[in-house]
Design a protein around this motif. Structure first.
Motif, PDB file in Angstrom:
ATOM      1  N   ARG A  36       0.824  -1.208   0.000  1.00  0.00           N
ATOM      2  CA  ARG A  36       0.000   0.000   0.000  1.00  0.00           C
ATOM      3  C   ARG A  36       0.861   1.263   0.000  1.00  0.00           C
ATOM      4  O   ARG A  36       0.442   2.302  -0.502  1.00  0.00           O
ATOM      5  CB  ARG A  36      -0.921  -0.001   1.220  1.00  0.00           C
ATOM      6  N   HIS A  37       2.055   1.154   0.580  1.00  0.00           N
ATOM      7  CA  HIS A  37       2.962   2.294   0.642  1.00  0.00           C
ATOM      8  C   HIS A  37       4.323   1.875   0.078  1.00  0.00           C
ATOM      9  O   HIS A  37       4.835   0.807   0.414  1.00  0.00           O
ATOM     10  CB  HIS A  37       3.131   2.783   2.082  1.00  0.00           C
ATOM     11  N   LEU A  38       4.879   2.742  -0.752  1.00  0.00           N
ATOM     12  CA  LEU A  38       6.186   2.482  -1.358  1.00  0.00           C
ATOM     13  C   LEU A  38       7.244   3.297  -0.621  1.00  0.00           C
ATOM     14  O   LEU A  38       7.152   4.528  -0.551  1.00  0.00           O
ATOM     15  CB  LEU A  38       6.166   2.870  -2.841  1.00  0.00           C
ATOM     16  N   PHE A  70       4.009  -2.390   3.069  1.00  0.00           N
ATOM     17  CA  PHE A  70       5.107  -1.651   2.451  1.00  0.00           C
ATOM     18  C   PHE A  70       5.802  -2.456   1.363  1.00  0.00           C
ATOM     19  O   PHE A  70       5.921  -3.677   1.470  1.00  0.00           O
ATOM     20  CB  PHE A  70       6.189  -1.305   3.487  1.00  0.00           C
ATOM     21  N   THR A  71       6.273  -1.744   0.356  1.00  0.00           N
ATOM     22  CA  THR A  71       7.257  -2.261  -0.583  1.00  0.00           C
ATOM     23  C   THR A  71       8.483  -1.388  -0.394  1.00  0.00           C
ATOM     24  O   THR A  71       8.374  -0.160  -0.317  1.00  0.00           O
ATOM     25  CB  THR A  71       6.763  -2.166  -2.034  1.00  0.00           C
ATOM     26  N   ASP A 120       5.651   6.894  -0.346  1.00  0.00           N
ATOM     27  CA  ASP A 120       4.684   7.365  -1.333  1.00  0.00           C
ATOM     28  C   ASP A 120       5.296   8.620  -1.974  1.00  0.00           C
ATOM     29  O   ASP A 120       6.279   8.495  -2.638  1.00  0.00           O
ATOM     30  CB  ASP A 120       3.307   7.570  -0.716  1.00  0.00           C
ATOM     31  N   GLU A 121       4.823   9.785  -1.725  1.00  0.00           N
ATOM     32  CA  GLU A 121       5.459  10.969  -2.323  1.00  0.00           C
ATOM     33  C   GLU A 121       5.930  11.947  -1.256  1.00  0.00           C
ATOM     34  O   GLU A 121       6.209  13.103  -1.545  1.00  0.00           O
ATOM     35  CB  GLU A 121       4.486  11.633  -3.296  1.00  0.00           C
ATOM     36  N   GLY A 167      13.470  -4.439  -2.287  1.00  0.00           N
ATOM     37  CA  GLY A 167      13.001  -5.103  -3.497  1.00  0.00           C
ATOM     38  C   GLY A 167      11.785  -5.975  -3.222  1.00  0.00           C
ATOM     39  O   GLY A 167      11.172  -6.497  -4.143  1.00  0.00           O
ATOM     40  N   GLY A 168      11.430  -6.106  -1.965  1.00  0.00           N
ATOM     41  CA  GLY A 168      10.309  -6.955  -1.602  1.00  0.00           C
ATOM     42  C   GLY A 168       9.157  -6.179  -0.988  1.00  0.00           C
ATOM     43  O   GLY A 168       9.240  -4.971  -0.780  1.00  0.00           O
ATOM     44  N   THR A 169       8.109  -6.913  -0.714  1.00  0.00           N
ATOM     45  CA  THR A 169       6.905  -6.361  -0.099  1.00  0.00           C
ATOM     46  C   THR A 169       6.651  -7.105   1.205  1.00  0.00           C
ATOM     47  O   THR A 169       6.839  -8.326   1.274  1.00  0.00           O
ATOM     48  CB  THR A 169       5.702  -6.523  -1.053  1.00  0.00           C
TER      49      THR A 169
END
Length: 160
Positions: free
Chosen positions: A80-82, A120-121, A140-141, A112-114
């Motif tokens: 859900r969140h990068l 999170f990723t 995210d941003e 590189g994983g989630t």
């Protein structure tokens, strides 16, 4: 025929149809279309790529080449969140490797994983262009600068 296969998946193709329709007259905007698709689905699902290929009459290999060339695109579902951990020179010197290890420990997931819960990723980036804030991560941003391991849990807890 590709559409029939896509319809057998659990992915709702209606949003993809709407996005494709918005770009039907502008085939040069394929990257923008892929960005919009990824923004909606969180990644580039294969059935959606097949649908784009069919609707825009683009070879599937061309779409796959674009999707794999740009690191911003993902063919796998993301969390859900990068979390992007900057590993540029300034961040590296100011502790990014230790910060990355702390994030991996906290999330129980390697870069590189989630995470198992899909929250999170974790990815690394060469530079986010915020050297004055080093070390910095972007979730995210939203940038989080001058981050320490002590502040990390509080930052991650903001993202449910």
């Amino acid at each position: 025929m590709a559409t029939e296969a896509a319809l057998k998946t659990d992915i709702d193709l209606a949003p993809a149809e709407a996005l494709i329709a918005a770009y039907m007259d502008n085939r040069e905007a394929t990257i923008a279309l892929l960005q919009d698709v990824q923004k909606h689905y969180g990644y580039l699902p294969r059935p959606v790529l097949e649908l784009i290929s069919e609707r825009l009459n683009l070879p599937h290999t061309q779409l796959f080449a674009l999707a794999t060339f740009y690191r911003a695109f993902s063919l796998k579902p993301r969390g859900r969140h990068l979390i992007n951990v900057c590993t540029g020179t300034t961040c590296h010197v100011r502790g990014a490797p230790m910060l990355l290890e702390a994030i991996e420990r906290e999330c129980k997931c390697k870069a590189g994983g989630t995470t198992a819960d899909g929250r999170f990723t974790i990815e690394t980036v060469n530079c986010v262009g915020a050297c004055a804030l080093a070390p910095v991560i972007v979730i995210d941003e939203e940038a989080h600068g001058r981050l320490t391991q002590a502040k990390l849990k509080k930052v991650l807890d903001q993202y449910k």
